[in-house]
Design a protein around this motif. Structure first.
Motif, short mmCIF file in Angstrom:
data_model
loop_
_atom_site.label_atom_id
_atom_site.label_comp_id
_atom_site.label_asym_id
_atom_site.label_seq_id
_atom_site.Cartn_x
_atom_site.Cartn_y
_atom_site.Cartn_z
N PRO A 14 -8.14 4.47 13.72
CA PRO A 14 -8.91 5.22 14.72
C PRO A 14 -8.48 4.88 16.16
O PRO A 14 -8.47 5.78 17.02
N LEU A 15 -8.15 3.62 16.42
CA LEU A 15 -7.69 3.25 17.75
C LEU A 15 -6.35 3.92 18.06
O LEU A 15 -6.13 4.41 19.17
N TYR A 16 -5.47 3.93 17.07
CA TYR A 16 -4.17 4.59 17.26
C TYR A 16 -4.34 6.09 17.50
O TYR A 16 -3.74 6.67 18.41
N LYS A 17 -5.18 6.73 16.69
CA LYS A 17 -5.40 8.18 16.83
C LYS A 17 -6.04 8.52 18.16
O LYS A 17 -5.81 9.60 18.72
N ALA A 18 -6.84 7.57 18.71
CA ALA A 18 -7.50 7.80 19.99
C ALA A 18 -6.61 7.46 21.18
O ALA A 18 -7.04 7.55 22.33
N GLY A 19 -5.38 7.05 20.90
CA GLY A 19 -4.45 6.72 21.98
C GLY A 19 -4.69 5.39 22.64
O GLY A 19 -4.24 5.15 23.76
N LYS A 20 -5.38 4.48 21.93
CA LYS A 20 -5.70 3.17 22.50
C LYS A 20 -4.75 2.07 22.05
O LYS A 20 -4.95 0.90 22.38
N ARG A 78 0.84 -1.19 0.00
CA ARG A 78 0.00 0.00 0.00
C ARG A 78 0.87 1.25 0.00
O ARG A 78 2.07 1.19 0.33
N LYS A 79 0.27 2.36 -0.39
CA LYS A 79 0.93 3.65 -0.25
C LYS A 79 0.77 4.13 1.18
O LYS A 79 -0.23 3.83 1.85
N VAL A 80 1.73 4.87 1.65
CA VAL A 80 1.77 5.33 3.03
C VAL A 80 1.35 6.78 3.10
O VAL A 80 1.83 7.62 2.32
N ASN A 81 0.46 7.08 4.04
CA ASN A 81 0.04 8.45 4.29
C ASN A 81 0.86 9.00 5.45
O ASN A 81 0.73 8.55 6.59
N LEU A 82 1.71 9.96 5.18
CA LEU A 82 2.60 10.50 6.21
C LEU A 82 1.83 11.17 7.34
O LEU A 82 2.36 11.33 8.45
N ALA A 83 0.58 11.54 7.11
CA ALA A 83 -0.22 12.19 8.15
C ALA A 83 -0.70 11.19 9.20
O ALA A 83 -1.18 11.59 10.27
N ASP A 84 -0.57 9.89 8.92
CA ASP A 84 -1.07 8.88 9.86
C ASP A 84 -0.23 8.79 11.12
O ASP A 84 -0.72 8.41 12.19
N GLY A 85 1.05 9.14 11.03
CA GLY A 85 1.93 9.04 12.19
C GLY A 85 3.37 8.84 11.75
O GLY A 85 3.68 8.96 10.55
N PRO A 86 4.27 8.54 12.68
CA PRO A 86 5.67 8.31 12.32
C PRO A 86 5.80 7.24 11.24
O PRO A 86 5.04 6.27 11.21
N LEU A 87 6.76 7.41 10.36
CA LEU A 87 6.92 6.50 9.22
C LEU A 87 7.08 5.05 9.67
O LEU A 87 6.56 4.13 9.04
#
Length: 333
Positions: A291-297, A110-119
């Motif tokens: 979503p779990l990662y973004k929510a800190g879970k 897949r392509k990586v979205n840099l906005a998702d978090g650290p590479l």
């Protein structure tokens, strides 16, 4: 431009060590139409490599002698003659232990979205590791709120994710690991309700029974062997078991527990799981995990080895169980 790569020089005999790999250098070949050049930034080190370097029958052909060591990696497109991959894009795929990869897109996951978090998280939380935990738990284990989920190698890259996903679904989570330090991390970082150190337990079966007074509904098995024997004795009716790893038994293992009666009496389900059957659905796992990662879970830890030549040492650490978190290799530049 020169490419440095680690190739498999010989099969382990029988122990996997750094000297089974060899460093080679070669010129990067010119691109043909439909190809693009990737500069790898991070390389993955995974337990599956234990099987990939042997010539024993396995779910995937072994790495050939003289071939680049198989590995997932994340990198940047730095030159392209492919209409779908532009310079500056980041991609995740099976690129191997090397600095550069010429791709025709067949090895891209897949392509990586840099906005998702650290590479680097694309090698675990949003990569093969996360997808293994997601599909292995949610589709085979199918945990329900209030159920008890037991996870072996609970502090590992996959196990820690399984425990947190189960916790997010309202389950009671019990981890099994091999050191007091890892047990503490399971409790503090990964939110397990209880954790057992199988190496120091005087009676693992009794300790498990005390930790799981309501029995076991879901077992995510990363080891097999005696640990699994003890967990299965606590299965509830309708229990589900994901068989994800068998590092607790030798490859030539023949004799073992007779599980048929437990499976019959408990009307349980036991299913083997290989992530390669599901990699075409990686985007589904990312949609559930992000979503779990973004929510800190979803907490995670990384053990980073610096430079291509450190990759074999990272593998040794992983197989010895001395690593702390997901083992990755950061390339220079």
């Amino acid at each position: 431009m020169k490419n440095s790569k680690l190739v498999l020089a010989t099969r382990p005999s029988p122990t996997i060590s750094a000297d089974i790999f060899r460093l080679e250098e070669e010129q990067v070949s010119p691109l043909s139409d439909g190809q693009f050049l990737i500069k790898n930034h991070y390389l993955s080190v995974d337990p599956a490599m234990r099987g990939w370097v042997t010539d024993m029958p396995n779910y995937i052909p072994p790495v050939e002698i003289g071939a680049v060591m198989r590995s997932f990696a994340v990198g940047e497109v730095i030159d392209s003659k492919h209409p779908d991959y532009a310079v500056g894009e980041f991609v995740y795929g099976l690129f191997g232990w090397q600095e550069f990869t010429v791709s025709d897109s067949s090895d891209i996951e897949r392509k990586v979205n840099l906005a998702d978090g650290p590479l680097s998280i694309n090698l675990h939380v949003l990569g093969m590791t996360g997808a293994t935990a997601w599909f292995g738990l949610t589709e085979i284990g199918d945990p329900k709120e209030g159920e008890t989920v037991v996870v072996s190698t609970a502090a590992g890259a996959v196990g820690s994710m399984v425990g947190q996903i189960a916790k997010a679904r309202g389950c009671c989570t019990i981890g099994i690991t091999g050191s007091d330090e890892k047990a503490a991390r399971c409790l503090k970082e990964f939110g397990y309700d209880a954790v057992l150190n199988y190496k120091t337990a005087t009676d693992l079966a009794d300790d498990l029974a005390n930790a799981c007074p309501d029995g076991v509904d879901v077992y995510f098995d990363n080891v097999s062997g005696p640990i699994t024997d003890a967990v299965m004795n606590l299965f509830n009716i309708g229990a589900r078991m994901t068989v994800c790893g068998v590092i607790g038994i030798s490859p030539d293992h023949v004799d073992g527990p007779r599980v048929s009666r437990t499976m019959l009496v408990k009307r349980a389900k036991m299913q083997g799981f290989l992530i390669f059957d599901h990699m075409h659905r990686l985007s589904e796992a990312v949609s559930g995990l992000l979503p779990l990662y973004k929510a800190g879970k979803l907490s995670f830890s990384e053990e980073v080895f610096e430079g291509l030549l450190s990759a074999p040492k990272g593998l040794e650490s992983l197989l010895a169980g001395t690593n702390q978190g997901k083992v990755i290799v950061k390339l220079e530049g």
